[in-house]
Design a protein around this motif. Structure first.
Motif, mmCIF file in Angstrom:
data_model
loop_
_atom_site.group_PDB
_atom_site.id
_atom_site.type_symbol
_atom_site.label_atom_id
_atom_site.label_comp_id
_atom_site.label_asym_id
_atom_site.label_seq_id
_atom_site.Cartn_x
_atom_site.Cartn_y
_atom_site.Cartn_z
ATOM 1 N N THR A 196 0.598 -1.286 0.084
ATOM 2 C CA THR A 196 -0.183 -0.118 0.031
ATOM 3 C C THR A 196 0.865 1.461 0.131
ATOM 4 O OG1 THR A 196 -1.643 1.078 1.104
ATOM 5 C CG2 THR A 196 0.031 0.221 2.139
ATOM 6 N N ALA A 197 0.305 2.408 -0.411
ATOM 7 C CA ALA A 197 0.830 3.857 -0.013
ATOM 8 C C ALA A 197 -0.022 4.578 0.410
ATOM 9 C CB ALA A 197 1.291 4.246 -1.555
ATOM 10 N N TYR A 198 0.805 5.260 1.358
ATOM 11 C CA TYR A 198 0.355 7.019 2.213
ATOM 12 C C TYR A 198 1.093 8.120 2.089
ATOM 13 C CZ TYR A 198 -1.100 2.369 5.125
ATOM 14 O OH TYR A 198 -1.966 1.395 5.492
ATOM 15 N N ARG A 199 -0.035 8.541 2.147
ATOM 16 C CA ARG A 199 0.207 10.629 2.299
ATOM 17 C C ARG A 199 0.039 10.727 3.626
ATOM 18 N NH1 ARG A 199 4.428 13.232 2.516
ATOM 19 N NH2 ARG A 199 3.997 15.149 1.826
ATOM 20 N N TYR A 200 1.240 10.869 4.618
ATOM 21 C CA TYR A 200 1.043 11.675 5.950
ATOM 22 C C TYR A 200 0.762 13.425 5.743
ATOM 23 C CZ TYR A 200 0.167 7.638 7.554
ATOM 24 O OH TYR A 200 -0.408 5.752 7.892
ATOM 25 N N GLY A 201 1.999 13.474 5.532
ATOM 26 C CA GLY A 201 1.943 14.979 5.432
ATOM 27 C C GLY A 201 3.736 15.422 5.503
ATOM 28 N N GLY A 202 4.276 16.115 6.751
ATOM 29 C CA GLY A 202 5.400 17.073 6.753
ATOM 30 C C GLY A 202 6.501 15.582 6.459
ATOM 31 N N PHE A 203 7.624 16.061 5.499
ATOM 32 C CA PHE A 203 8.630 14.858 5.722
ATOM 33 C C PHE A 203 9.302 15.069 6.325
ATOM 34 C CE2 PHE A 203 13.120 14.767 3.328
ATOM 35 C CZ PHE A 203 12.686 13.510 2.977
ATOM 36 N N ALA A 204 9.827 15.286 7.589
ATOM 37 C CA ALA A 204 10.048 15.291 9.137
ATOM 38 C C ALA A 204 9.614 13.686 9.689
ATOM 39 C CB ALA A 204 10.448 16.192 9.641
ATOM 40 N N ASN A 205 7.628 14.151 9.522
ATOM 41 C CA ASN A 205 6.901 12.805 10.051
ATOM 42 C C ASN A 205 7.312 11.696 9.732
ATOM 43 O OD1 ASN A 205 5.313 12.585 11.492
ATOM 44 N ND2 ASN A 205 3.608 12.349 9.603
ATOM 45 N N ASP A 206 7.324 11.836 8.322
ATOM 46 C CA ASP A 206 7.733 10.833 7.072
ATOM 47 C C ASP A 206 8.576 10.249 7.714
ATOM 48 O OD1 ASP A 206 5.363 11.164 5.961
ATOM 49 O OD2 ASP A 206 5.755 11.411 4.313
ATOM 50 N N CYS A 207 9.892 10.599 7.784
ATOM 51 C CA CYS A 207 11.177 10.091 7.962
ATOM 52 C C CYS A 207 11.076 9.441 9.383
ATOM 53 C CB CYS A 207 12.300 10.537 7.237
ATOM 54 S SG CYS A 207 12.949 10.934 6.056
ATOM 55 N N ALA A 208 10.701 10.415 9.949
ATOM 56 C CA ALA A 208 10.573 9.819 11.874
ATOM 57 C C ALA A 208 9.800 8.067 11.439
ATOM 58 C CB ALA A 208 9.658 10.346 12.650
ATOM 59 N N ARG A 209 8.479 8.065 10.911
ATOM 60 C CA ARG A 209 7.819 6.675 11.077
ATOM 61 C C ARG A 209 8.804 5.766 10.159
ATOM 62 N NH1 ARG A 209 2.810 6.925 12.093
ATOM 63 N NH2 ARG A 209 2.376 5.370 11.018
ATOM 64 N N LEU A 210 9.428 6.181 9.129
ATOM 65 C CA LEU A 210 10.436 5.412 9.278
ATOM 66 C C LEU A 210 10.918 4.552 9.947
ATOM 67 C CD1 LEU A 210 9.290 5.329 5.912
ATOM 68 C CD2 LEU A 210 11.660 5.424 4.768
ATOM 69 N N ALA A 211 12.089 5.437 10.783
ATOM 70 C CA ALA A 211 12.572 5.672 11.477
ATOM 71 C C ALA A 211 12.093 4.424 12.290
ATOM 72 C CB ALA A 211 13.391 6.648 12.106
ATOM 73 N N LEU A 212 11.371 4.763 13.363
ATOM 74 C CA LEU A 212 10.372 3.471 14.283
ATOM 75 C C LEU A 212 9.841 2.606 13.130
ATOM 76 C CD1 LEU A 212 8.421 7.217 15.139
ATOM 77 C CD2 LEU A 212 9.851 5.396 16.640
ATOM 78 N N GLY A 213 9.323 1.947 12.233
ATOM 79 C CA GLY A 213 8.883 1.035 11.507
ATOM 80 C C GLY A 213 7.435 0.726 11.438
ATOM 81 N N TYR A 214 7.354 1.892 10.967
ATOM 82 C CA TYR A 214 5.697 1.772 10.781
ATOM 83 C C TYR A 214 5.828 2.369 9.449
ATOM 84 C CZ TYR A 214 5.075 4.195 15.213
ATOM 85 O OH TYR A 214 5.245 4.834 16.646
ATOM 86 N N GLU A 215 6.157 2.485 8.868
ATOM 87 C CA GLU A 215 6.463 2.046 7.185
ATOM 88 C C GLU A 215 7.610 1.623 6.164
ATOM 89 O OE1 GLU A 215 2.767 3.960 8.433
ATOM 90 O OE2 GLU A 215 4.633 5.273 8.059
ATOM 91 N N ASP A 216 7.721 1.683 5.230
ATOM 92 C CA ASP A 216 8.975 0.658 4.875
ATOM 93 C C ASP A 216 9.952 1.596 3.686
ATOM 94 O OD1 ASP A 216 8.452 -1.575 6.070
ATOM 95 O OD2 ASP A 216 6.591 -1.568 5.285
ATOM 96 N N ALA A 217 9.393 2.990 2.822
ATOM 97 C CA ALA A 217 10.197 3.321 2.277
ATOM 98 C C ALA A 217 9.266 4.597 1.750
ATOM 99 C CB ALA A 217 9.781 2.961 0.444
ATOM 100 N N ILE A 218 10.033 5.327 0.909
ATOM 101 C CA ILE A 218 9.769 7.133 0.680
ATOM 102 C C ILE A 218 9.643 7.515 -0.603
ATOM 103 C CG2 ILE A 218 10.450 9.490 1.300
ATOM 104 C CD1 ILE A 218 10.754 8.913 4.131
#
Length: 284
Positions: A196-218
């Motif tokens: 699947t693919a998502y769009r949540y908001g700001g880039f820092a938020n997205d990168c934080a989510r990858l680092a935390l393991g919630y999603e897998d690529a940007i």
């Protein structure tokens, strides 16, 4: 001042700016206007910038999103990038009422000779700080137990992803820009290559989510120099950052930052495939 001393000062400044933003969101209406390029700017953007620049005055040249005159510092030997409020639209729309997937807050970066050295981000709604340094890891500070944005008594936990799903089981975050990101994501999803693919908001938020393991690529083809520091959270947490993936396709440690930066971030095992796939889709 050494890099380590400067990074400590940047963390403190980032937390103070986050505190200021939270107080303003809780106490008074937020003024909204638009810049010449049509993007939003909030009164708290400008207050946060004021706070950050005052705290970091004199320690290094600054390049701030809301101060075009400062963009000349891109060529300075060492400079601090300032995004006083990464995730402006999320802040305007949701304020403090919707923690969870959406985050926003100040984002700082430290560059030396054009190379990214450190990044700090304070996610205000979710009350967490991420801090990363090249070669030293990405660290997470949970601020939910604090009455204020004070990280001095909070434990730092290193974020390091040990495993990644196969591409077909991966969730991809993306930016809805004009450089083909949507075409790539649509093709990946249509062909069943990702889950699947998502769009949540700001880039820092997205990168934080990858680092935390919630999603897998940007897939993000429009990261300004003040957004770009967020990639370090992912790189130091074990992901691979491909810079200008459609042409030079350089790894982060080889990349000299530009005003505009294109990236694909993924597990190392998926890096070459995703970059080649993106190139093929946009070449047609």
């Amino acid at each position: 001042m050494s890099d380590q001393e400067l990074i400590t000062q940047m963390e403190r400044a980032c937390l103070r700016a986050a505190q200021r933003i939270q107080e303003r969101l809780a106490s008074s209406p937020i003024a909204v206007s638009r810049k010449s390029d049509g993007s939003l700017v909030l009164s708290v953007d400008l207050e946060s910038q004021e706070c950050l620049r005052a705290d970091l005055d004199g320690v290094a040249p600054q390049l701030s999103e809301e101060d075009p005159a400062s963009f000349a510092n891109l060529t300075a030997e060492r400079f601090i990038s300032i995004d006083p409020l990464d995730g402006t639209s999320a802040c305007k729309r949701y304020g403090l009422s919707q923690p969870g997937q959406l985050g926003f807050g100040p984002l700082l970066g430290l560059y030396t000779a054009g190379k990214l050295r450190a990044a700090i981000y304070c996610d205000i709604p979710n009350r967490r700080m991420l801090s990363a340094q090249v070669g030293k890891g990405t660290f997470f500070v949970d601020l939910r137990k604090s009455g204020s944005f004070d990280a001095s008594s909070n434990e730092r936990r290193q974020l390091l992803r040990q495993s990644f799903p196969a591409l077909r089981d991966s969730a991809v975050l993306f930016y809805t820009g004009e450089l083909g990101e949507m075409r790539i994501v649509e093709a990946l999803r249509r062909d069943g290559l990702i889950e699947t693919a998502y769009r949540y908001g700001g880039f820092a938020n997205d990168c934080a989510r990858l680092a935390l393991g919630y999603e897998d690529a940007i897939i993000q083809f429009y990261a300004k120099v003040w957004d770009f520091p967020a990639v370090l959270f992912t790189a130091e947490a074990g992901l691979s950052v491909s810079c200008n993936p459609l042409e030079e396709n350089k790894l982060l440690h080889d990349w000299a930052v530009r005003m505009d930066n294109m990236v694909i971030i993924s597990a190392e095992a998926q890096r070459t495939y995703l970059c080649n796939f993106a190139h093929k889709i946009l070449a047609n």
